[in-house]
Write a protein that holds these residues in place. Structure first.
Motif, PDB file in Angstrom:
ATOM      1  N   ASN A  19      -9.665  -8.683  -3.027  1.00 63.17           N
ATOM      2  CA  ASN A  19      -9.515  -8.579  -4.622  1.00 63.17           C
ATOM      3  C   ASN A  19      -8.860  -9.721  -4.775  1.00 63.17           C
ATOM      4  O   ASN A  19      -9.116 -10.451  -5.953  1.00 63.17           O
ATOM      5  CB  ASN A  19      -8.784  -7.490  -4.981  1.00 63.17           C
ATOM      6  CG  ASN A  19      -9.572  -6.083  -4.587  1.00 63.17           C
ATOM      7  OD1 ASN A  19     -10.834  -6.149  -4.407  1.00 63.17           O
ATOM      8  ND2 ASN A  19      -9.161  -4.884  -4.888  1.00 63.17           N
ATOM      9  N   PRO A  50      -8.238   1.852  -1.805  1.00 63.09           N
ATOM     10  CA  PRO A  50      -7.681   0.991  -0.629  1.00 63.09           C
ATOM     11  C   PRO A  50      -8.496   1.754   0.696  1.00 63.09           C
ATOM     12  O   PRO A  50      -8.230   1.307   1.628  1.00 63.09           O
ATOM     13  CB  PRO A  50      -6.296   1.467  -0.672  1.00 63.09           C
ATOM     14  CG  PRO A  50      -6.195   2.768  -1.611  1.00 63.09           C
ATOM     15  CD  PRO A  50      -7.357   2.255  -2.524  1.00 63.09           C
ATOM     16  N   THR A  51      -9.109   2.818   0.176  1.00 64.53           N
ATOM     17  CA  THR A  51      -9.742   3.788   1.391  1.00 64.53           C
ATOM     18  C   THR A  51     -11.038   3.011   1.755  1.00 64.53           C
ATOM     19  O   THR A  51     -11.858   3.585   2.685  1.00 64.53           O
ATOM     20  CB  THR A  51     -10.092   5.135   1.279  1.00 64.53           C
ATOM     21  OG1 THR A  51     -11.006   5.235  -0.139  1.00 64.53           O
ATOM     22  CG2 THR A  51      -8.851   5.941   0.774  1.00 64.53           C
ATOM     23  N   PHE A 105      -3.195   6.633  -4.791  1.00 65.41           N
ATOM     24  CA  PHE A 105      -3.518   6.827  -3.555  1.00 65.41           C
ATOM     25  C   PHE A 105      -2.468   7.188  -2.389  1.00 65.41           C
ATOM     26  O   PHE A 105      -2.640   7.201  -1.224  1.00 65.41           O
ATOM     27  CB  PHE A 105      -4.375   5.596  -3.045  1.00 65.41           C
ATOM     28  CG  PHE A 105      -5.476   5.132  -3.963  1.00 65.41           C
ATOM     29  CD1 PHE A 105      -6.489   5.735  -3.935  1.00 65.41           C
ATOM     30  CD2 PHE A 105      -5.097   4.143  -4.665  1.00 65.41           C
ATOM     31  CE1 PHE A 105      -7.387   5.358  -4.989  1.00 65.41           C
ATOM     32  CE2 PHE A 105      -6.059   3.516  -5.791  1.00 65.41           C
ATOM     33  CZ  PHE A 105      -7.351   4.255  -5.652  1.00 65.41           C
ATOM     34  N   SER A 106      -1.239   7.157  -3.198  1.00 66.39           N
ATOM     35  CA  SER A 106       0.024   7.538  -2.033  1.00 66.39           C
ATOM     36  C   SER A 106      -0.053   8.921  -1.761  1.00 66.39           C
ATOM     37  O   SER A 106      -0.062   9.919  -2.604  1.00 66.39           O
ATOM     38  CB  SER A 106       1.209   7.028  -2.931  1.00 66.39           C
ATOM     39  OG  SER A 106       2.261   7.340  -1.851  1.00 66.39           O
ATOM     40  N   THR A 118      -9.427  -1.928   5.362  1.00 65.11           N
ATOM     41  CA  THR A 118      -8.092  -1.954   5.652  1.00 65.11           C
ATOM     42  C   THR A 118      -7.273  -2.372   4.388  1.00 65.11           C
ATOM     43  O   THR A 118      -7.961  -2.920   3.431  1.00 65.11           O
ATOM     44  CB  THR A 118      -7.832  -2.929   6.705  1.00 65.11           C
ATOM     45  OG1 THR A 118      -8.161  -4.265   6.331  1.00 65.11           O
ATOM     46  CG2 THR A 118      -8.796  -2.667   8.016  1.00 65.11           C
ATOM     47  N   ALA A 119      -5.919  -2.175   4.471  1.00 65.82           N
ATOM     48  CA  ALA A 119      -5.161  -2.533   3.341  1.00 65.82           C
ATOM     49  C   ALA A 119      -5.170  -4.194   3.251  1.00 65.82           C
ATOM     50  O   ALA A 119      -5.481  -4.438   1.938  1.00 65.82           O
ATOM     51  CB  ALA A 119      -3.668  -2.145   3.724  1.00 65.82           C
ATOM     52  N   LEU A 120      -5.431  -4.793   4.419  1.00 66.69           N
ATOM     53  CA  LEU A 120      -5.476  -6.263   4.163  1.00 66.69           C
ATOM     54  C   LEU A 120      -6.819  -6.777   3.635  1.00 66.69           C
ATOM     55  O   LEU A 120      -6.922  -7.482   2.818  1.00 66.69           O
ATOM     56  CB  LEU A 120      -5.243  -6.966   5.515  1.00 66.69           C
ATOM     57  CG  LEU A 120      -5.252  -8.418   5.612  1.00 66.69           C
ATOM     58  CD1 LEU A 120      -4.483  -9.246   4.626  1.00 66.69           C
ATOM     59  CD2 LEU A 120      -5.311  -8.751   6.943  1.00 66.69           C
ATOM     60  N   ASP A 121      -7.940  -6.140   4.186  1.00 71.60           N
ATOM     61  CA  ASP A 121      -9.307  -6.510   3.373  1.00 71.60           C
ATOM     62  C   ASP A 121      -9.136  -6.153   1.937  1.00 71.60           C
ATOM     63  O   ASP A 121      -9.728  -6.928   1.290  1.00 71.60           O
ATOM     64  CB  ASP A 121     -10.273  -5.789   4.220  1.00 71.60           C
ATOM     65  CG  ASP A 121     -10.599  -5.943   5.680  1.00 71.60           C
ATOM     66  OD1 ASP A 121     -10.116  -7.001   6.026  1.00 71.60           O
ATOM     67  OD2 ASP A 121     -11.234  -5.237   6.449  1.00 71.60           O
ATOM     68  N   VAL A 122      -8.764  -5.081   1.485  1.00 67.61           N
ATOM     69  CA  VAL A 122      -8.933  -4.773  -0.009  1.00 67.61           C
ATOM     70  C   VAL A 122      -8.104  -5.774  -0.738  1.00 67.61           C
ATOM     71  O   VAL A 122      -8.478  -6.380  -1.580  1.00 67.61           O
ATOM     72  CB  VAL A 122      -8.380  -3.302   0.004  1.00 67.61           C
ATOM     73  CG1 VAL A 122      -8.347  -3.026  -1.530  1.00 67.61           C
ATOM     74  CG2 VAL A 122      -9.491  -2.425   0.475  1.00 67.61           C
ATOM     75  N   PHE A 123      -6.827  -5.890  -0.246  1.00 63.97           N
ATOM     76  CA  PHE A 123      -5.725  -6.820  -0.861  1.00 63.97           C
ATOM     77  C   PHE A 123      -6.192  -8.156  -1.052  1.00 63.97           C
ATOM     78  O   PHE A 123      -6.630  -8.867  -1.888  1.00 63.97           O
ATOM     79  CB  PHE A 123      -4.238  -6.803  -0.462  1.00 63.97           C
ATOM     80  CG  PHE A 123      -3.467  -7.960  -1.124  1.00 63.97           C
ATOM     81  CD1 PHE A 123      -2.851  -7.430  -2.369  1.00 63.97           C
ATOM     82  CD2 PHE A 123      -3.033  -8.937  -0.651  1.00 63.97           C
ATOM     83  CE1 PHE A 123      -1.936  -8.320  -2.998  1.00 63.97           C
ATOM     84  CE2 PHE A 123      -2.511  -9.814  -1.089  1.00 63.97           C
ATOM     85  CZ  PHE A 123      -1.682  -9.398  -2.551  1.00 63.97           C
ATOM     86  N   GLY A 146      -0.866   1.262  -6.416  1.00 63.22           N
ATOM     87  CA  GLY A 146      -1.283   2.206  -5.243  1.00 63.22           C
ATOM     88  C   GLY A 146      -0.826   3.581  -5.423  1.00 63.22           C
ATOM     89  O   GLY A 146      -0.859   4.428  -4.502  1.00 63.22           O
TER      90      GLY A 146
END
Length: 149
Positions: A85, A73-74, A117-118, A77-82, A114
Motif C-alpha cells: 500500500n 491485513p488478512t 482488525f485488532s 502478511t503485515a509486511l506485504d500489506v503495509f 488497524g
C-alpha cells in the motif's frame, strides 16, 4: 478533463469511475485485474509498478484519484500489506508530481490504524470521534452485550 482512477476495479473505484463517466469526464481506470467500463480507458496492472502507472499518465492529466490498496491485513502478511500500500501510494503520487498533475485525491479510513482488525478493544487518544463513529461504537457495544447475555 482527464482523471486517472487507481483501484478502479474495486467497490469504491467502480462507483467513482461510473460517476465521472456520467459527468462526461475522460477516465483512465487503473485496475489490478481486467475490467470493463462504459467509456474509460483501462490500464491493467499494479499501482505499485512504476511502468504501469506511467502508462496510465501518458497524456496530460487533470487529477488522480488514488483508491488502490490491499483493503485488509488478512489479505497478506503485515509486511506485504503495509509495503504494498505504501509503495502504490508513493508510485502514483510520484508519477503525478513528475507529470505536473495539479490535483490528487486519496481515500483512507480509520481502518488504517488497524483497529477494526485488532483482537483487542483499543482506545488510543487519536481514535476518530465523528458522530457516525460514536453511533457505530454504541451499536458494537450493544451487539457485544447481546452476545454475552
Amino acid at each position: 478533463m482527464r482523471v486517472v482512477v487507481t483501484g478502479a476495479g474495486g467497490n469504491i473505484g467502480r462507483a467513482v469511475v461510473a460517476r465521472l463517466e456520467n459527468e462526461g469526464v475522460e477516465v483512465v481506470a487503473l485496475t489490478l485485474e481486467p475490467a470493463t467500463f462504459d467509456k474509460a480507458t483501462v490500464v491493467v496492472g499494479s499501482a505499485g509498478d512504476p511502468d504501469v502507472v506511467a502508462e496510465a499518465f501518458t497524456e496530460e492529466t487533470d487529477a488522480v484519484i488514488h483508491l488502490a490498496a490491499i483493503p485488509a491485513p488478512t489479505l497478506g502478511t503485515a509486511l506485504d500489506v503495509f509495503a504494498g500500500n505504501t509503495r502504490a501510494t508513493f508510485v502514483v503520487l510520484d508519477e503525478a508530481a513528475r507529470r505536473g498533475v495539479p490535483r490528487a485525491v486519496l481515500a483512507s479510513s480509520y481502518a488504517l490504524l488497524g483497529m477494526p482488525f485488532s483482537p483487542h478493544d483499543l482506545h488510543p487518544p487519536y481514535y476518530p470521534s465523528t458522530s457516525r463513529h460514536r453511533r457505530r461504537s454504541r451499536i458494537r457495544t450493544r451487539c457485544r452485550s447481546w452476545s454475552t447475555s
